[in-house]
Write an enzyme that holds these catalytic residues in place. Structure first.
Site, mmCIF file in Angstrom:
data_model
loop_
_atom_site.group_PDB
_atom_site.id
_atom_site.type_symbol
_atom_site.label_atom_id
_atom_site.label_comp_id
_atom_site.label_asym_id
_atom_site.label_seq_id
_atom_site.Cartn_x
_atom_site.Cartn_y
_atom_site.Cartn_z
ATOM 1 C CB SER A 229 -0.932 0.014 1.216
ATOM 2 O OG SER A 229 -0.183 0.033 2.421
ATOM 3 C CG ASP A 230 5.431 3.000 0.523
ATOM 4 O OD1 ASP A 230 5.600 3.505 1.650
ATOM 5 O OD2 ASP A 230 6.009 3.409 -0.501
ATOM 6 C CB ILE A 231 2.200 6.589 -2.069
ATOM 7 C CG1 ILE A 231 1.827 7.340 -3.350
ATOM 8 C CG2 ILE A 231 3.294 7.289 -1.307
ATOM 9 C CD1 ILE A 231 0.637 6.780 -4.078
ATOM 10 N N GLY A 232 5.033 5.027 -2.618
ATOM 11 C CA GLY A 232 6.262 4.933 -3.393
ATOM 12 C C GLY A 232 6.360 3.621 -4.152
ATOM 13 C CD1 TRP A 269 9.632 3.069 -1.675
ATOM 14 C CD2 TRP A 269 10.710 1.670 -0.311
ATOM 15 N NE1 TRP A 269 8.720 2.614 -0.734
ATOM 16 C CE2 TRP A 269 9.354 1.758 0.110
ATOM 17 C CE3 TRP A 269 11.585 0.847 0.410
ATOM 18 C CZ2 TRP A 269 8.862 1.061 1.214
ATOM 19 C CZ3 TRP A 269 11.080 0.152 1.499
ATOM 20 C CH2 TRP A 269 9.740 0.272 1.896
#
Length: 273
Positions: A229-232, A269
């Site tokens: 779910s991390d936007i990056g 990332w």
């Protein structure tokens, strides 16, 4: 001062790691060395790490040598083969070519990883780094010019008003104090299964799956976590595949990276930084 030389089996891109760690406003470099705060039962110490060659690492410091070396090897992932080996030939092959000799460096301890993750929730990265620096400088300790993050003991007796000037939201202050006052033995959890650690952390107010995954990765060094779910992560997949996946789709895309999903997340990332 003691010094210990390590000869590695894989290339280790220390310069790339240093560049990424500069995002941490508390990170200190001197003469091509990283100065690393180390918390041990014996006290607070500053270790040093440098890399004169791609497969040669020099560790040094003043204090108990073997415990400090153990911490440095663990946090800088010097004890395990490069997980990029297992990602060659996947959809990350091009990213591995660029960043594959880097490693995911762990935080000073799991509690620091937890409060860092809480602070980073739902705000942009640069402001989150500013807030983390303020918390550490205000409530942590300094030794030889190095800031040591606050312990749970240092935070648990604070009043919410003491955080007010740092620009932390009332909700995050509540979460941080809750984490500090929960009396969790983070060191005892070092040998616990991922699920047991997750169950302990998820019971804390304000801690959801994203935060748990980050603590498992950066606090405990677990190798097969993926914060889908991390936007990056979602942005990196968009650059890689041409369209942004949903969280469920990102979970499925990450299956090809098992059992190295933590390192895959790091590489994703890095690909957008």
């Amino acid at each position: 001062m003691w010094q210990e030389e390590l000869l590695l089996e894989d290339d280790y891109d220390f310069d790339g790691i240093r560049r990424r760690l500069r995002g941490d406003r508390l990170q200190v470099e001197r003469n091509d060395q990283l100065l690393v705060p180390i918390l041990l039962p014996e006290g607070k110490f500053v270790g040093r790490i440098e890399a004169p060659e791609r497969r040669v690492i020099l560790l040094s410091g003043e204090g108990p040598q073997q415990p400090m070396v153990h911490q440095l090897r663990h946090r800088f992932r010097l004890d395990t083969p490069n997980p990029s080996r297992g990602l060659a030939g996947t959809s990350l092959d091009g990213i591995v070519t660029t960043f594959g000799a880097e490693r995911l460096v762990l935080d000073i301890n799991p509690f620091t990883a937890l409060i860092r993750s809480i602070i980073h929730q739902q705000i942009n990265l640069s402001f989150a780094q500013v807030l983390m620096e303020r918390v550490c400088r205000t409530f942590g300790t300094e030794q030889d010019g190095i800031i040591f993050p606050p312990t749970a003991e240092a935070l648990r007796d604070l009043e919410p008003e003491q955080f007010r000037t740092l620009q932390l939201s009332g909700r995050k202050v509540d979460y941080l104090l809750g984490a500090a006052r929960a009396s969790i033995d983070f060191e005892q959890l070092m040998t616990a299964p991922d699920a047991a650690i997750a169950e302990t952390l998820i019971a804390l107010k304000g801690v959801g799956p994203w935060t748990v995954q980050n603590v498992l990765m950066f606090g405990y060094g677990r190798e097969d976590l993926f914060p889908a779910s991390d936007i990056g992560i979602l942005r990196a997949f968009e650059r890689l595949h041409g369209s942004r996946p949903t969280v469920d789709e990102a979970v499925l895309l990450a299956e090809e990276f098992a059992p190295y999903r933590s390192h895959a997340a790091y590489l994703l990332w890095r690909s957008i930084e």
